[in-house]
Design a protein around this motif. Structure first.
Motif, mmCIF file in Angstrom:
data_model
loop_
_atom_site.group_PDB
_atom_site.id
_atom_site.type_symbol
_atom_site.label_atom_id
_atom_site.label_comp_id
_atom_site.label_asym_id
_atom_site.label_seq_id
_atom_site.Cartn_x
_atom_site.Cartn_y
_atom_site.Cartn_z
ATOM 1 N N ASN A 385 0.870 -1.160 0.000
ATOM 2 C CA ASN A 385 0.000 0.000 0.000
ATOM 3 C C ASN A 385 0.913 1.218 0.000
ATOM 4 O O ASN A 385 2.043 1.130 0.469
ATOM 5 C CB ASN A 385 -0.805 -0.099 1.313
ATOM 6 N N GLU A 414 -2.483 -6.225 3.850
ATOM 7 C CA GLU A 414 -1.383 -5.349 3.448
ATOM 8 C C GLU A 414 -0.481 -5.034 4.630
ATOM 9 O O GLU A 414 0.735 -4.907 4.491
ATOM 10 C CB GLU A 414 -1.935 -4.052 2.860
ATOM 11 N N LYS A 485 -11.301 -4.772 2.293
ATOM 12 C CA LYS A 485 -11.003 -3.665 1.389
ATOM 13 C C LYS A 485 -9.784 -2.900 1.874
ATOM 14 O O LYS A 485 -9.520 -2.835 3.054
ATOM 15 C CB LYS A 485 -12.190 -2.709 1.376
ATOM 16 N N SER A 486 -9.054 -2.331 0.917
ATOM 17 C CA SER A 486 -7.929 -1.512 1.345
ATOM 18 C C SER A 486 -8.236 -0.043 1.050
ATOM 19 O O SER A 486 -8.792 0.295 0.020
ATOM 20 C CB SER A 486 -6.663 -1.987 0.641
ATOM 21 N N TYR A 487 -7.898 0.802 1.998
ATOM 22 C CA TYR A 487 -8.183 2.227 1.864
ATOM 23 C C TYR A 487 -6.932 3.002 1.520
ATOM 24 O O TYR A 487 -5.839 2.620 1.909
ATOM 25 C CB TYR A 487 -8.652 2.806 3.203
ATOM 26 N N PHE A 488 -7.121 4.111 0.851
ATOM 27 C CA PHE A 488 -5.993 5.035 0.708
ATOM 28 C C PHE A 488 -6.499 6.469 0.803
ATOM 29 O O PHE A 488 -6.131 7.329 0.023
ATOM 30 C CB PHE A 488 -5.244 4.783 -0.605
ATOM 31 N N ILE A 489 -7.425 6.682 1.724
ATOM 32 C CA ILE A 489 -7.965 8.032 1.887
ATOM 33 C C ILE A 489 -7.078 8.753 2.887
ATOM 34 O O ILE A 489 -7.001 8.363 4.048
ATOM 35 C CB ILE A 489 -9.421 7.975 2.378
#
Lengths: 705, 76
Positions: A385, A414, A485-489
Motif C-alpha cells: 500500500n 497489506e 477492502k484496502s483504503y488510501f484516503i
C-alpha cells in the motif's frame, strides 16, 4: 480530579494538527516513550511544569480524525479513552486543532467533548491564519463550545503559557452535548447505560457501535449487546454516518457565527506549486531517488570524521589504561571487554543521527505523504500500500518503530505483508557490519569525482534489501487471501519548514534509545563474550598453549608470530572457540570460519553485535600493545589453510549478503510478536529470512571463490 | 453521457463537482469524517503519475484517494 497529586492530561488531535510540537513545547526533553520510539506511533508520556506548585503528566496520543477508529493507531486512542482503570487515564483533554481547517478538526473535538471529558481547545496557528485575513471570535467560540479556548502557535511556542494557565484553572463541565441523543437509538442507549452502569450517553452509543473491539467487555456482555442491537433494530453504519453529518451541521452553525474566512489560498497555492514538481510523472521519482541517494552519501561521507574521532578516542583511552594499570584479568576485562564493547556502540551515533535527521525532516516537511501518493500504484502491484512506504523507509533506521508504523495501514493483509518484509530493508544496525566489510574490500575511491565508491556499494546493499522486500511481498500477497477492502484516503498536509526543535528532539530520543536499548545488549554480550573467549573447559586452553609454544619453537618462529600462534590456539580452545567450531561445518559452505561463527551466533541478539564480537575476539588474540581498529585486525587476519587474507572478496561478499537477508534481531521478533499477537508470524519470518540468507550466501560464495 | 451517475473518479483536473451521495456505505463513513459531506463542493487538483491515486480539494484542504474510492462518491 480528586486527591491525585499529579494532573493527567491527554493531547488529542488530527494528524498534522501540531499536537506533537505542542507536546515537545510542554515537556521538552522530559519525555518517556513506552517501548520503542516511533514518530507518533506509541503512547508518549512526559512531565510538564504547569506552575510553581503543579506538575502535569502529558500523554501524546496518536493523531486521529474521529473517535470511531479506522486504523489500529486510532484504535489505540479509542481504547485509551475508554479505559478508566489505565494508570494514565486523563483527568482532562487538550484538543489541538489547526485553524486552517477548523471545521474538520472540530469533529473530533465534539466527540471528545460528548464523551464527558473536561476539554481545553487549543487553536493552533491562528496567528498565521490571521495574516491571511481569517478571524475567529474566540469569546463567542468559548460560549458556543462551552470550554476554555486558547490560541497557541505550536511551532514557536507562543501561547503555551496561556495554555498552562488554562490548565491550572479548574475546568468547567458544560452540560449539553453536541449530539441530540433522542435521534440516536435512545432506548438502546438507555438499556446499555443501565446494564453496564454507564452515565454518559455517548459512551453508551460508542459501545453499541464498537462492542466487539472493547476489551473490557466479556463474551456474555458482547452477546447481550448483540441481542439488544437486534431488538432495537440498531443500524451501526447508518447511525454513524448520520452522527457525522449531524456533528458537521452543528459545527457549521457554530463556525458561521465565529469564523470569518480570509484568503488562505496563498499557502495552498504554494503547496500546490511544490506538488506540481514533487509529484511529477518523472521528476517526482527522480527527486525521491536523489533524496535517498543524498541520504546514503551523507551517512557514509559526513559521518566519517566524527566516527574516526570517536574511534581514536576509544583506542587512546584503552592504550592509556593498559599502560597505566597493572596487567591482570580485571584490566583485560575493562579494556578488551567493556571499553571495546562500549566503543562498538558509540561509534555508530553519527550515522544513526544523520539517518534519523533525514527521516524526521522528510516527515516534518509533509513530503512523506507525497511519497506515499507517488508510490501507491506501484506498491499495490506488490501487494503493498502507498502507506507501506513509511515503514519501509523508516526501517532503514530501525525495523522496530517501522513495524509499529504499519498500524496506519488499515487493511490487515497489506499490513501483515508489510510487517513481514520490513526487516529485509537494511536497518542502521547493519551499517556497522556493512561499513567494516565494505571498508575491507571496496577501495576508498571516488568515481566521477564526487561519488564515493564505498557509498555506492552501501546503496547497492540497501537496494538489494529493498528488492528482496518487495519481491517477497509479491509472493506473499499471492499466498494470502482476503476480501477486506484496502483504503488510501489520506490527507495531504501543506508543506512546512521542518520544526528544527522537533527534528532535534526526535534525534536525541532515537540516539538515546539506540545507546541505551541496543547498548545494554551489546555491552552485556561483549562482557559475556570476553569471558567465553578468555576461559575454556578444564585445562584445554593450557594444553593448547603448551603445544603452541613447542610448535613455535620447532618452527623457529620470531616472537611476534609465536605470540599470535599461541593466542589463536588459546582462543580456539576457549568456550567461544568450542561454540564456533560446533557450528563451523554448517557455515563452511558459505566461506565462514569458526570465528565468524561466534559472531553469527552473538548477532542473533542484534546485528551490530557482530563488530563488537569481532573486536573482542581479535583483541583477546592480540598480544601486541598497539590498539588497532577492528577493520585493520580483520584485514590482517590470515586464513590458516590458504595462507591468504581471511576476508577475501568471496568471504566478505558472502558475509555481506548474509547480513542483508538474515533475521538477526530479537527486538524485531519481539515487536512482530506484539503487533501480530502470536508467534506464527515471527517464527515464519525468522525461518524465511534465515533460509534466504543461507541460500544467497551459499550462491555468492560458491560463485566468487 | 448522462446515463450512469457521475462520480468523483470521472472529474478532470481542475474540474469541480458537488457531492450528492455515496455508493459504498462503509467507505462513506471514512469519507464523511474527512469532510466529504453531501452538498459540499470538491475539485480534482492532481493525479499521481499513473493516474491513480488522485488528489481532491475538499473543505479547503487536499485529500488523496484511489480511483476506486473516488468512484464511490456520486456527484450531483
Amino acid at each position: 480530579m480528586g486527591a491525585r497529586n499529579i494532573l493527567k492530561i491527554a493531547l488529542l488531535g488530527n494528524p498534522n494538527s501540531g499536537k506533537s510540537s505542542l507536546f515537545n513545547h510542554l515537556t521538552g526533553l522530559n519525555q518517556k516513550i513506552g517501548n520503542f520510539p516511533g514518530v507518533t506511533v506509541d503512547k508518549k508520556i512526559g512531565l510538564s511544569k504547569i506552575n510553581q506548585t503543579l506538575v502535569a503528566e502529558i500523554i501524546d496520543l496518536p493523531g486521529t480524525y474521529s473517535l470511531y477508529p479506522k486504523s489500529l493507531d486510532e484504535q489505540i486512542v479509542f481504547d485509551f479513552l475508554n479505559s478508566p482503570n489505565d494508570a494514565h487515564y486523563p483527568d482532562f483533554l487538550v484538543v489541538v486543532v489547526d485553524v486552517s481547517n477548523l471545521k474538520r478538526n472540530l469533529l473530533l473535538f465534539t466527540q471528545a467533548r460528548d464523551l464527558g471529558f473536561p476539554v481545553i481547545l487549543a487553536l493552533n496557528m491562528l496567528d498565521i491564519a490571521k495574516r491571511a485575513g481569517t478571524n475567529i471570535d474566540i469569546e463567542t467560540l468559548k460560549k458556543e463550545l462551552g470550554v476554555p479556548v486558547v490560541s497557541i502557535n505550536a511551532r514557536n511556542g507562543d501561547g503555551v503559557d496561556l495554555l498552562k494557565t488554562a490548565i491550572s484553572c479548574p475546568v468547567h463541565n458544560a452540560p449539553d452535548s453536541f449530539l441530540n441523543f433522542k435521534e440516536f437509538a435512545p432506548e438502546l442507549i438507555q438499556e446499555i447505560k443501565e446494564k453496564f452502569s454507564i452515565k454518559n450517553n455517548y459512551l453508551a452509543l460508542q459501545i453499541a457501535h464498537r462492542y466487539k473491539e472493547v476489551e473490557s467487555l466479556s463474551e456474555n456482555d458482547k452477546k447481550l449487546i448483540e441481542e439488544l442491537k437486534i431488538k432495537h433494530g440498531f443500524d451501526s453504519v447508518l447511525l454513524q454516518s448520520k452522527e457525522t453529518v449531524s456533528r458537521y451541521e452543528v459545527i457549521h452553525e457554530i463556525l458561521s457565527k465565529v469564523e470569518k474566512k480570509g484568503n488562505t489560498a496563498e499557502r495552498e497555492r504554494l503547496s500546490y506549486k511544490i506538488d506540481k514538481v514533487l509529484t511529477h510523472k518523472i521528476g517526482g521519482y527522480l527527486i525521491f531517488f536523489l533524496l535517498l541517494f543524498l541520504m546514503f552519501q551523507a551517512v557514509f561521507a559526513w559521518a566519517a570524521l566524527p566516527m574516526n574521532l570517536i574511534d581514536s578516542g576509544i583506542a587512546g583511552i584503552n592504550d592509556w589504561l593498559k599502560n597505566t594499570l597493572p596487567e591482570g584479568p580485571l584490566v583485560d576485562l575493562l579494556t578488551d571487554g567493556l571499553i571495546a564493547g562500549l566503543g562498538g556502540i558509540l561509534i555508530f551515533i553519527p550515522q544513526i543521527a544523520i539517518l534519523f535527521a533525514f527521516i524526521a525532516i522528510l516527515e516534518e516537511s509533509g513530503y512523506m505523504s507525497r511519497v506515499m501518493f507517488l508510490m501507491d500504484k506501484i506498491m499495490r502491484q506488490f501487494g503493498l500500500n502507498g502507506r507501506s512506504v513509511v515503514p519501509l523507509i523508516s526501517s532503514v533506521a530501525c525495523a522496530v518503530p517501522a513495524i509499529m508504523a504499519t498500524r496506519n495501514i488499515d487493511n490487515l493483509k497489506e499490513r501483515l505483508v508489510t510487517i513481514f518484509v520490513t526487516p529485509l530493508m537494511s536497518c542502521s544496525a547493519r551499517i556497522p557490519v556493512f561499513t567494516v566489510l565494505i571498508g575491507l574490500i571496496v577501495p576508498k575511491e571516488y568515481v566521477v569525482g564526487i561519488f564515493n565508491l564505498q557509498g555506492l556499494a552501501l546503496m547497492g546493499l540497501y537496494l538489494l534489501g529493498f528488492l528482496a522486500a518487495i519481491l517477497s511481498a509479491l509472493v506473499m500477497s499471492k499466498l494470502l487471501k482476503t476480501k477486506e477492502k484496502s483504503y488510501f484516503i489520506m490527507e495531504f498536509p501543506t508543506y512546512k519548514m521542518p520544526r528544527w526543535k522537533n527534528v532535534g528532539i526526535t534525534l536525541v530520543e532515537k540516539v538515546k534509545a539506540f545507546v541505551f536499548e541496543a547498548g545494554k545488549v551489546i555491552l552485556a554480550i561483549s562482557v559475556v563474550l570476553w569471558v567465553l573467549a578468555s576461559y575454556g573447559p578444564s585445562n584445554k586452553m593450557a594444553i593448547a598453549e603448551d603445544k603452541a609454544v613447542v610448535e613455535s619453537k620447532q618452527k623457529n618462529l620470531p616472537e611476534s608470530e609465536a605470540n599470535n600462534l599461541i593466542a589463536a590456539r588459546k582462543l580456539e580452545y576457549s568456550y567461544a572457540g568450542y561454540f564456533g567450531r560446533f557450528i563451523e561445518p554448517s557455515i563452511r559452505p558459505l566461506g565462514f570460519d569458526w570465528k565468524i561463527g561466534i559472531a553469527l551466533i552473538t548477532s542473533f541478539a542484534a546485528r551490530e553485535v557482530f563488530i563488537g564480537t569481532m573486536a573482542t575476539i581479535y583483541s583477546v588474540g592480540d598480544r601486541s600493545d598497539d590498539s588497532e581498529t577492528v577493520m585493520e585486525k580483520m584485514r590482517e587476519e590470515i586464513n590458516p589453510e590458504t595462507g591468504k587474507p581471511m576476508y577475501s572478496i568471496a568471504v566478505a561478499f558472502s558475509l555481506l549478503i548474509f547480513y542483508v537477508f538474515a533475521m538477526q534481531c530479537m527486538s524485531t521478533l519481539a515487536v512482530v510478536y506484539r503487533e501480530t499477537k502470536g508467534w506464527k508470524w515471527p517464527a515464519l519470518q525468522f525461518a524465511y529470512m534465515t533460509l534466504l540468507a543461507y541460500v544467497s550466501s551459499f550462491i555468492v560464495y560458491q560463485l566468487l571463490s | 453521457m448522462a446515463k450512469a451517475t457521475r462520480t468523483a473518479a470521472d472529474l478532470k483536473i481542475g474540474e469541480r463537482g458537488v457531492i450528492c451521495c455515496f455508493s459504498d456505505q462503509e467507505m462513506s463513513l471514512k469519507l464523511l469524517e474527512m469532510g466529504c459531506l453531501p452538498g459540499s463542493e470538491i475539485e480534482l487538483s492532481s493525479k499521481a503519475p499513473f493516474g491513480d491515486p488522485i488528489c481532491i480539494k475538499v473543505l479547503g484542504y487536499s485529500l488523496s484517494m484511489r480511483l476506486e474510492e473516488a468512484a464511490t462518491i456520486n456527484l450531483m
